[in-house]
Enzyme design. Structure first.
Site, PDB file in Angstrom:
ATOM      1  CG  HIS A  21      -1.778   1.206   1.347  1.00  0.00           C
ATOM      2  ND1 HIS A  21      -3.083   1.228   0.934  1.00  0.00           N
ATOM      3  CD2 HIS A  21      -1.527   2.456   1.843  1.00  0.00           C
ATOM      4  CE1 HIS A  21      -3.600   2.432   1.145  1.00  0.00           C
ATOM      5  NE2 HIS A  21      -2.672   3.194   1.710  1.00  0.00           N
ATOM      6  CD  GLU A  22       1.639   3.557   3.674  1.00  0.00           C
ATOM      7  OE1 GLU A  22       1.877   4.620   3.060  1.00  0.00           O
ATOM      8  OE2 GLU A  22       0.608   3.388   4.339  1.00  0.00           O
TER       9      GLU A  22
END
Length: 431
Positions: A21-22
């Protein structure tokens, strides 16, 4: 499965889901030319920290998410005021370091009083050096050093707010999008591991054995062919008859005839009384899921079935959100990081196949949840960008920051409540 392996797999699932996600935020921010100061997994105090290039990569204490810190989104740059005495190090006619304290300890520097300084647009500093005004160009990647901490300056073209609405929206949306991609890939792996049901199956197999239920304490194994239960032959398509019989046999032994490795075995299992999640009635259960003979899935089948699985999981997730909004839940129904980790550990103990499916669901959930229009989440930030695109100018950044701060505080408060509830549940021995 050994406990150390279960713990490792549980941590790995969370690490991969949060990291992907990051990484989505990070990758598209870098492509847009934004200075990414930190790529963090977790919150709170740093456990590990390493700097590569312009970005510091950190692992933090609280494993409840992560963040990508972009230039222009935080106030970490220390202001340098006119009249302040600083020291600068010059390399190839450009300032590469600006020292704001402990000036007497700095060597090979020029020391002077600031007459004018611009760290965002002109990238220059004018110092009064022994009564003479000297102007120096500042390198776009120059470092400011104060209190033992180095911070890279961020020219205006490297800041998040200087980019187009499209570039900023892409950098924000990329996080949830990567979770969707990961979920799709994991579902595909799950389908490859389990295969697809053969056409016109002629036998019923044990597909799942639930931990803590009577079947788990019996000699029943996943993959066993079920021939009959209490003398009633298992027929493909008529499994509900067996489920009904087991539901009415709580506390009474049932006799299972199974085939394993070509040999016939007889196993006795006594159903226990359990609340059915669909009907909310107390029925007998032994903790067995049915399955059918499978074959390997083709690439086309894998892609098609992955899409169907994603659709079904998405519908189930939004059904859960609907119940939450309508108040159709009890506090004990809510779970936070502790409960999620507990369930993940239980599923990890069942094997990599089940864990792959669960990890796909968690990744999809994280992606969808982050797109909800809740302050501090990616969805809320995208709404602000949408409003900016319509208005032709950004909203007041101070007001937007206040909205996100309030939203973050509310999310953290909810996290504390559900985590407290999770811990109480663990002490009470509930699952």
């Amino acid at each position: 499965m050994p406990m150390i392996q279960v713990i490792f797999l549980t941590v790995l699932v969370f690490f991969v889901i949060v990291t992907i996600h990051e990484w989505g935020h990070y990758y598209f921010a870098k492509r847009a030319g934004i200075l990414v100061r930190e790529f963090a997994i977790g919150f709170g105090p740093k456990l590990l920290s390493i700097k590569r290039g312009e970005t510091r990569y950190t692992l933090r204490l609280i494993p409840a998410g992560g963040f990508v810190r972009m230039a222009g989104e935080d106030p970490e740059i220390v202001d340098v005021a006119e009249g302040q005495t600083i020291a600068v190090r010059i390399t190839k006619d450009q300032v590469t370091r600006l020292y704001l304290d402990r000036l007497d300890e700095r060597s090979q520097v020029v020391r002077g009083e600031v007459i004018a300084i611009d760290l965002e647009r002109n990238l220059s500093v004018t110092l009064d050096v022994d009564g003479v005004a000297e102007t120096y160009r500042i390198h776009p990647q120059a470092l400011m050093i104060t209190k033992g901490k180095e911070t890279q300056i961020a020219p205006i073209d490297r800041q998040f707010g200087s980019k187009t609405v499209g570039q900023r929206a892409l950098a924000i949306f990329a996080g949830p999008f990567m979770n969707f991609v990961l979920a799709f890939v994991l579902v595909g792996i799950y389908i490859q591991l389990t295969g697809v049901t053969v056409d016109n199956p002629d036998k019923v197999l044990v597909g799942e054995i639930v931990n803590g239920r009577p079947a788990a304490q019996s000699d029943l194994k996943v993959g066993d062919e079920i021939r009959s239960v209490n003398g009633i032959k298992i027929v493909v398509g008529a499994e509900q008859n067996i489920i009904k019989m087991i539901g009415e046999s709580a506390g009474k032994p049932t006799t299972w005839e199974i085939v394993r490795d070509g040999g016939v075995r007889t196993i006795s299992i006594t159903p226990v009384l359990v609340k059915d999640e669909i009907t909310n009635k107390m029925v007998g259960k032994i903790g067995v899921g049915f399955a059918y003979p499978t074959r390997s899935a083709s690439i086309g089948e894998t892609i098609s079935l992955s899409g169907q699985y994603m659709k079904n999981m998405t519908v189930a997730i939004f059904e859960g959100f609907k119940k939450l909004v309508l108040g159709q839940f009890k506090m004990d129904d809510l779970g936070g990081p502790v409960r999620t980790a507990e369930v993940t550990g239980q599923i990890a103990a069942q094997g990599i196949t089940k864990l792959t499916s669960w990890a796909a669901l968690l990744s999809l959930y994280l992606g969808i949840f982050n797109l909800l229009p809740i302050p501090a989440l990616d969805g809320s930030r995208l709404i602000f960008l949408g409003v900016e695109a319509v208005r032709g100018k950004p909203l007041d950044p101070n007001r937007e920051s206040l909205v996100h701060f309030i939203g973050f505080a509310m999310i953290m408060l909810l996290m504390v409540v559900v985590t407290y509830n999770d811990i109480l549940r663990l002490f009470r021995g509930e699952h």
